[in-house]
Design a protein around this motif. Structure first.
Motif: not given
Length: 133
Positions: A87-97
């Motif tokens: 979940d943390s990596l997913k949120s970071q990926l969304q922020k990076n996106s």
């Protein structure tokens, strides 16, 4: 013939008791009690060994169940931890996106400005060549 069968059926219980009494009368009663006690003791010792074996197996099974329970709990904890990490990596990926999209739009704006400058320069150069000289 039917009467003969009925007589045999009626005689059988009587014969059974007579045979049992004659076998007891023929031996010493104390000897038979001792023999019976020995046989019962042997049977009970065997049953005791079986019971001890079953108790031992039950204890081993209980220990294995405890180990399996602990393993399952550890794996459940690991899965929960990995779920949180995902979940943390997913949120970071969304922020990076979102940041990449913002950066791309900034780059596109800069390229547009640069293209406008190049086109403007070309236009001014063409106009000067054409009219000025």
């Amino acid at each position: 013939m039917n009467e003969n069968k009925e007589e045999k059926t009626a005689i059988k219980p009587k014969n059974f008791f007579e045979n049992a009494l004659s076998s007891i009368k023929g031996r010493d009663l104390h000897e038979q009690v001792d023999r019976y006690t020995q046989e019962v003791t042997l049977v009970l010792e065997g049953m005791n060994q079986d019971l001890e074996s079953l108790i031992s197996k039950q204890e081993m099974s209980s220990a294995e169940i405890t180990l399996l329970k602990n393993t399952v709990e550890e794996q459940a904890h690991t899965i929960k931890t990995q779920g949180r990490e995902i979940d943390s990596l997913k949120s970071q990926l969304q922020k990076n996106s979102k940041n990449r999209r913002a950066n791309m739009s900034g780059v596109i704006k800069q390229l547009t400005v640069l293209a406008v400058i190049v086109c403007g320069t070309w236009l001014v150069t063409s106009l000067l060549k054409t009219f000025g000289g």
